[in-house]
Design a protein around this motif. Structure first.
Motif, PDB file in Angstrom:
ATOM      1  N   VAL A   1      -2.743  -9.176  54.073  1.00  0.00           N
ATOM      2  CA  VAL A   1      -1.652  -8.917  53.136  1.00  0.00           C
ATOM      3  C   VAL A   1      -0.456  -9.815  53.470  1.00  0.00           C
ATOM      4  O   VAL A   1       0.220  -9.606  54.477  1.00  0.00           O
ATOM      5  CB  VAL A   1      -1.218  -7.441  53.182  1.00  0.00           C
ATOM      6  N   PRO A   2      -0.162 -10.831  52.656  1.00  0.00           N
ATOM      7  CA  PRO A   2       1.016 -11.662  52.891  1.00  0.00           C
ATOM      8  C   PRO A   2       2.286 -10.816  52.810  1.00  0.00           C
ATOM      9  O   PRO A   2       2.351  -9.852  52.042  1.00  0.00           O
ATOM     10  CB  PRO A   2       0.966 -12.682  51.746  1.00  0.00           C
ATOM     11  N   GLN A   3       3.258 -11.154  53.597  1.00  0.00           N
ATOM     12  CA  GLN A   3       4.518 -10.426  53.558  1.00  0.00           C
ATOM     13  C   GLN A   3       5.119 -10.522  52.163  1.00  0.00           C
ATOM     14  O   GLN A   3       5.169 -11.591  51.562  1.00  0.00           O
ATOM     15  CB  GLN A   3       5.491 -10.980  54.608  1.00  0.00           C
ATOM     16  N   GLY A   4       5.560  -9.376  51.657  1.00  0.00           N
ATOM     17  CA  GLY A   4       6.132  -9.326  50.328  1.00  0.00           C
ATOM     18  C   GLY A   4       5.147  -8.911  49.259  1.00  0.00           C
ATOM     19  O   GLY A   4       5.541  -8.702  48.120  1.00  0.00           O
ATOM     20  N   MET A   5       3.875  -8.767  49.615  1.00  0.00           N
ATOM     21  CA  MET A   5       2.877  -8.353  48.630  1.00  0.00           C
ATOM     22  C   MET A   5       2.521  -6.890  48.837  1.00  0.00           C
ATOM     23  O   MET A   5       2.473  -6.393  49.967  1.00  0.00           O
ATOM     24  CB  MET A   5       1.613  -9.214  48.730  1.00  0.00           C
ATOM     25  N   ASP A   6       2.249  -6.198  47.738  1.00  0.00           N
ATOM     26  CA  ASP A   6       1.846  -4.802  47.793  1.00  0.00           C
ATOM     27  C   ASP A   6       0.440  -4.721  48.384  1.00  0.00           C
ATOM     28  O   ASP A   6      -0.504  -5.277  47.820  1.00  0.00           O
ATOM     29  CB  ASP A   6       1.859  -4.215  46.380  1.00  0.00           C
ATOM     30  N   PRO A   7       0.254  -4.038  49.509  1.00  0.00           N
ATOM     31  CA  PRO A   7      -1.087  -3.954  50.095  1.00  0.00           C
ATOM     32  C   PRO A   7      -2.091  -3.269  49.178  1.00  0.00           C
ATOM     33  O   PRO A   7      -3.291  -3.526  49.268  1.00  0.00           O
ATOM     34  CB  PRO A   7      -0.855  -3.162  51.387  1.00  0.00           C
ATOM     35  N   ALA A   8      -1.606  -2.397  48.305  1.00  0.00           N
ATOM     36  CA  ALA A   8      -2.524  -1.720  47.379  1.00  0.00           C
ATOM     37  C   ALA A   8      -3.193  -2.715  46.441  1.00  0.00           C
ATOM     38  O   ALA A   8      -4.343  -2.524  46.030  1.00  0.00           O
ATOM     39  CB  ALA A   8      -1.774  -0.657  46.584  1.00  0.00           C
ATOM     40  N   ALA A   9      -2.495  -3.805  46.095  1.00  0.00           N
ATOM     41  CA  ALA A   9      -3.082  -4.821  45.216  1.00  0.00           C
ATOM     42  C   ALA A   9      -4.204  -5.559  45.928  1.00  0.00           C
ATOM     43  O   ALA A   9      -5.236  -5.881  45.329  1.00  0.00           O
ATOM     44  CB  ALA A   9      -2.009  -5.809  44.766  1.00  0.00           C
ATOM     45  N   VAL A  10      -4.022  -5.841  47.215  1.00  0.00           N
ATOM     46  CA  VAL A  10      -5.071  -6.503  47.994  1.00  0.00           C
ATOM     47  C   VAL A  10      -6.266  -5.572  48.152  1.00  0.00           C
ATOM     48  O   VAL A  10      -7.423  -5.990  48.042  1.00  0.00           O
ATOM     49  CB  VAL A  10      -4.529  -6.922  49.370  1.00  0.00           C
ATOM     50  N   LEU A  11      -5.990  -4.300  48.389  1.00  0.00           N
ATOM     51  CA  LEU A  11      -7.068  -3.324  48.519  1.00  0.00           C
ATOM     52  C   LEU A  11      -7.862  -3.220  47.218  1.00  0.00           C
ATOM     53  O   LEU A  11      -9.093  -3.116  47.227  1.00  0.00           O
ATOM     54  CB  LEU A  11      -6.492  -1.959  48.899  1.00  0.00           C
ATOM     55  N   GLN A  12      -7.173  -3.256  46.094  1.00  0.00           N
ATOM     56  CA  GLN A  12      -7.845  -3.150  44.805  1.00  0.00           C
ATOM     57  C   GLN A  12      -8.826  -4.308  44.599  1.00  0.00           C
ATOM     58  O   GLN A  12      -9.911  -4.130  44.045  1.00  0.00           O
ATOM     59  CB  GLN A  12      -6.836  -3.131  43.667  1.00  0.00           C
ATOM     60  N   THR A  13      -8.452  -5.506  45.076  1.00  0.00           N
ATOM     61  CA  THR A  13      -9.347  -6.648  44.958  1.00  0.00           C
ATOM     62  C   THR A  13     -10.658  -6.391  45.699  1.00  0.00           C
ATOM     63  O   THR A  13     -11.744  -6.674  45.188  1.00  0.00           O
ATOM     64  CB  THR A  13      -8.672  -7.914  45.510  1.00  0.00           C
TER      65      THR A  13
END
Length: 256
Positions: free
Chosen positions: A118-130
């Motif tokens: 998870v890059p700083q500033g990004m919502d971790p939930a969006a990465v998880l959804q991927t």
């Protein structure tokens, strides 16, 4: 590697994958070589909706005129608000102990998957959804045709599948293990070659292959315009194996 007939299946995959989320009935489908492969791209994540403002109330009396506001000055060189970095962007990542969703919490497995992703500033939930969408695609494909699911991992048409499977859908680990012994289209040489019998998964009607030994001597070659699965044998004497339009070759029997 994608083929033109995949483009129309994006919508089918999206609907079917989400409908199949609650099912775990993974298994071998019929060997439908040349079957239409759904595209690997997932659905776009909808952005936040905007609410319409209430209509202005009708004034009961005319309001006194206000002094005109000074026009705002805008610096054309001033930068706009920074956009969120892509999930694969390089740069500092959010520490694991700071990976928290807006509501609720992540499970241990989910945090393990998100670690260093998870890059700083990004919502971790969006990465998880991927990652969860990757699992949904595999769940759908394995129900339609198992060979196509393995081929999609081997060709990296479904990206980041090993990590998503390990952290979010371990029931598909057998697909990842089998894909490790598969040959996607391309040229394979040296230690990458493993003797054995292989079958083509979802080949096109322009599938061709060539096996060469020491000194470039041709050991075997062939082509198929039927779109049906073919079997080949890679001997111990092989030094180069080249495949075009066959999508992927999956190992038969014991791996090693």
């Amino acid at each position: 590697m994608r083929y033109p007939f995949l483009a129309g299946a994006v919508t089918v995959l999206t609907v079917a994958a989400l409908a199949a989320c609650g099912s775990s009935a993974d298994g071998n489908g019929p060997e439908a070589a040349g079957a239409q492969r759904p595209a690997a791209s997932g659905p776009a994540v909808p952005g936040p909706s905007t609410e319409a403002s209430d209509p202005p109330a009708t004034p009961t009396a005319p309001a006194p005129p206000k002094a005109p506001a000074e026009p705002a000055t805008e610096d054309p060189a001033a930068p706009g608000p920074p956009s969120a970095p892509a999930a694969t962007a390089e740069g500092p990542k959010t520490p694991t102990d700071q990976l928290t969703p807006a509501t609720g919490s992540f499970t241990k497995k989910q945090k393990e998957y998100l670690e260093d992703r998870v890059p700083q500033g990004m919502d971790p939930a969006a990465v998880l959804q991927t990652g969860q969408e990757t699992c949904d695609k595999l769940r759908y494909l394995v129900r339609v045709d198992r060979d196509t699911a393995v081929g999609a991992i081997a060709t990296e048409e479904i990206t980041d599948a090993p990590a998503a499977v390990a952290g979010l859908c371990p029931q598909h680990q057998d697909l990842v293990d089998e894909a490790a012994y598969a040959y996607p289209d391309g040229t394979h040489t040296g230690k990458a070659l493993r003797p054995g019998v292989y079958r083509s998964a979802s080949p096109t009607t322009n599938c061709s292959w060539q096996i060469e030994g020491a000194g470039g001597k041709e050991l075997a070659s062939g082509s198929s315009d039927t779109g049906k699965s073919r079997k080949i044998t890679i001997p111990k004497s092989a030094r180069t194996f080249t495949s075009t339009g066959c999508y992927a070759w999956l190992a038969e029997g014991a791996k090693g």
